[in-house]
Design a protein around this motif. Structure first.
Motif, PDB file in Angstrom:
ATOM      1  N   PHE A  10      50.435 -61.133  52.933  1.00 48.50           N
ATOM      2  CA  PHE A  10      49.927 -61.132  51.558  1.00 48.50           C
ATOM      3  C   PHE A  10      51.081 -61.135  50.555  1.00 48.50           C
ATOM      4  O   PHE A  10      51.078 -61.902  49.595  1.00 48.50           O
ATOM      5  N   LEU A  11      52.094 -60.274  50.764  1.00 48.16           N
ATOM      6  CA  LEU A  11      53.248 -60.235  49.860  1.00 48.16           C
ATOM      7  C   LEU A  11      53.983 -61.572  49.857  1.00 48.16           C
ATOM      8  O   LEU A  11      54.368 -62.079  48.795  1.00 48.16           O
ATOM      9  N   ILE A  12      54.186 -62.123  51.026  1.00 51.40           N
ATOM     10  CA  ILE A  12      54.895 -63.403  51.122  1.00 51.40           C
ATOM     11  C   ILE A  12      54.102 -64.508  50.424  1.00 51.40           C
ATOM     12  O   ILE A  12      54.658 -65.304  49.663  1.00 51.40           O
ATOM     13  N   LYS A  13      52.799 -64.519  50.635  1.00 49.88           N
ATOM     14  CA  LYS A  13      51.953 -65.545  50.016  1.00 49.88           C
ATOM     15  C   LYS A  13      51.916 -65.373  48.490  1.00 49.88           C
ATOM     16  O   LYS A  13      51.998 -66.342  47.744  1.00 49.88           O
ATOM     17  N   ALA A  14      51.810 -64.136  48.023  1.00 46.89           N
ATOM     18  CA  ALA A  14      51.685 -63.881  46.592  1.00 46.89           C
ATOM     19  C   ALA A  14      53.008 -64.025  45.839  1.00 46.89           C
ATOM     20  O   ALA A  14      53.030 -64.486  44.700  1.00 46.89           O
ATOM     21  N   PHE A  15      54.122 -63.633  46.482  1.00 48.13           N
ATOM     22  CA  PHE A  15      55.395 -63.577  45.757  1.00 48.13           C
ATOM     23  C   PHE A  15      56.512 -64.420  46.375  1.00 48.13           C
ATOM     24  O   PHE A  15      57.620 -64.445  45.854  1.00 48.13           O
ATOM     25  N   GLY A  16      56.223 -65.062  47.497  1.00 51.73           N
ATOM     26  CA  GLY A  16      57.214 -65.925  48.106  1.00 51.73           C
ATOM     27  C   GLY A  16      58.265 -65.207  48.923  1.00 51.73           C
ATOM     28  O   GLY A  16      59.203 -65.821  49.415  1.00 51.73           O
ATOM     29  N   ARG A  17      58.129 -63.902  49.071  1.00 49.84           N
ATOM     30  CA  ARG A  17      59.070 -63.114  49.878  1.00 49.84           C
ATOM     31  C   ARG A  17      58.389 -61.826  50.314  1.00 49.84           C
ATOM     32  O   ARG A  17      57.303 -61.511  49.853  1.00 49.84           O
ATOM     33  N   ASP A  18      59.058 -61.067  51.174  1.00 48.96           N
ATOM     34  CA  ASP A  18      58.434 -59.871  51.739  1.00 48.96           C
ATOM     35  C   ASP A  18      58.535 -58.645  50.843  1.00 48.96           C
ATOM     36  O   ASP A  18      58.070 -57.576  51.190  1.00 48.96           O
ATOM     37  N   ARG A  19      59.150 -58.798  49.699  1.00 53.88           N
ATOM     38  CA  ARG A  19      59.249 -57.670  48.764  1.00 53.88           C
ATOM     39  C   ARG A  19      59.478 -58.193  47.352  1.00 53.88           C
ATOM     40  O   ARG A  19      60.010 -59.278  47.159  1.00 53.88           O
ATOM     41  N   VAL A  20      59.091 -57.397  46.378  1.00 52.41           N
ATOM     42  CA  VAL A  20      59.289 -57.728  44.977  1.00 52.41           C
ATOM     43  C   VAL A  20      60.562 -57.051  44.482  1.00 52.41           C
ATOM     44  O   VAL A  20      61.283 -57.580  43.664  1.00 52.41           O
ATOM     45  N   SER A  21      60.863 -55.896  45.024  1.00 55.84           N
ATOM     46  CA  SER A  21      62.051 -55.145  44.631  1.00 55.84           C
ATOM     47  C   SER A  21      63.268 -55.691  45.378  1.00 55.84           C
ATOM     48  O   SER A  21      63.140 -56.249  46.463  1.00 55.84           O
ATOM     49  N   PRO A  22      64.455 -55.518  44.809  1.00 58.75           N
ATOM     50  CA  PRO A  22      65.670 -55.975  45.490  1.00 58.75           C
ATOM     51  C   PRO A  22      66.139 -55.019  46.591  1.00 58.75           C
ATOM     52  O   PRO A  22      67.149 -55.269  47.240  1.00 58.75           O
ATOM     53  N   LEU A  23      65.412 -53.950  46.798  1.00 55.10           N
ATOM     54  CA  LEU A  23      65.805 -52.963  47.805  1.00 55.10           C
ATOM     55  C   LEU A  23      65.475 -53.442  49.217  1.00 55.10           C
ATOM     56  O   LEU A  23      64.547 -54.209  49.418  1.00 55.10           O
ATOM     57  N   ASP A  24      66.211 -52.936  50.169  1.00 51.07           N
ATOM     58  CA  ASP A  24      65.986 -53.245  51.577  1.00 51.07           C
ATOM     59  C   ASP A  24      65.128 -52.134  52.177  1.00 51.07           C
ATOM     60  O   ASP A  24      65.560 -50.987  52.240  1.00 51.07           O
ATOM     61  N   PRO A  25      63.901 -52.438  52.627  1.00 52.51           N
ATOM     62  CA  PRO A  25      63.025 -51.390  53.150  1.00 52.51           C
ATOM     63  C   PRO A  25      63.595 -50.668  54.368  1.00 52.51           C
ATOM     64  O   PRO A  25      63.279 -49.513  54.609  1.00 52.51           O
ATOM     65  N   TYR A  26      64.459 -51.333  55.114  1.00 52.79           N
ATOM     66  CA  TYR A  26      65.017 -50.706  56.313  1.00 52.79           C
ATOM     67  C   TYR A  26      66.215 -49.830  55.992  1.00 52.79           C
ATOM     68  O   TYR A  26      66.446 -48.822  56.642  1.00 52.79           O
TER      69      TYR A  26
END
Length: 166
Positions: A10-26
């Motif tokens: 859903f995030l990738i489809k809606a925003f073109g990437r796996d996150r909106v923030s520049p932070l690294d979730p890992y």
């Protein structure tokens, strides 16, 4: 712990990437950062009288005792809308926030209002796509195996963002 592939898609489809923030979730998840207030995305409204009480308490004690909880991928506030509003009211630029990955299975969501169905996807849509908010106290987030630590952050340190967040 597992990543929810439907929310990731859903995030990738809606925003073109796996996150909106520049932070690294890992790298940045499960840590506390001081985040500029204007970067945070609310998904719930607040009760103004509660905000007044919390703001008065923070002014009296001069500390943010508990960090708010924020999704590392989207910067959506998961827990702490009233604290953020209180901190804004007393004129701070930054808020101490505990970052976690909303797409992980250790985060769960429950509705507090039976008449309003909620899901992780609906929370993301409300905050990022609709740019709107649910009524106050609509959602309850639970974190399995995670304890959000107290920070006792002095309000004077939050008045100006001293560190470069991004």
């Amino acid at each position: 712990m597992g990543l929810d592939p439907d929310l990731l898609f859903f995030l990738i489809k809606a925003f073109g990437r796996d996150r909106v923030s520049p932070l690294d979730p890992y790298k940045d998840g499960l840590k506390i950062y001081d985040i500029p207030v204007e970067m945070l995305k609310p998904h719930e409204d607040v009760y103004s009288d509660w905000v007044d009480v919390i703001a008065n308490d923070m002014v009296l004690h001069q500390h943010q005792v508990y960090p708010i909880v924020v999704d590392v991928r989207t910067l959506i506030i998961l827990d702490g809308h009233h604290r953020v509003a209180a901190l804004k009211k007393i004129g701070v630029e930054c808020v101490s926030a505990f970052l976690l990955d909303y797409l992980q299975s250790y985060v769960d969501l429950y509705p507090l209002r039976k008449e309003i169905p909620v899901s992780k996807r609906s929370v993301i849509e409300m905050a990022l796509i609709k740019k709107s908010v649910y009524p106050p106290k609509t959602t309850k987030h639970v974190y399995y195996g995670i304890t959000v630590p107290a920070v006792y952050r002095p309000i004077r340190d939050l008045r100006r963002c001293s560190q470069s967040f991004l």
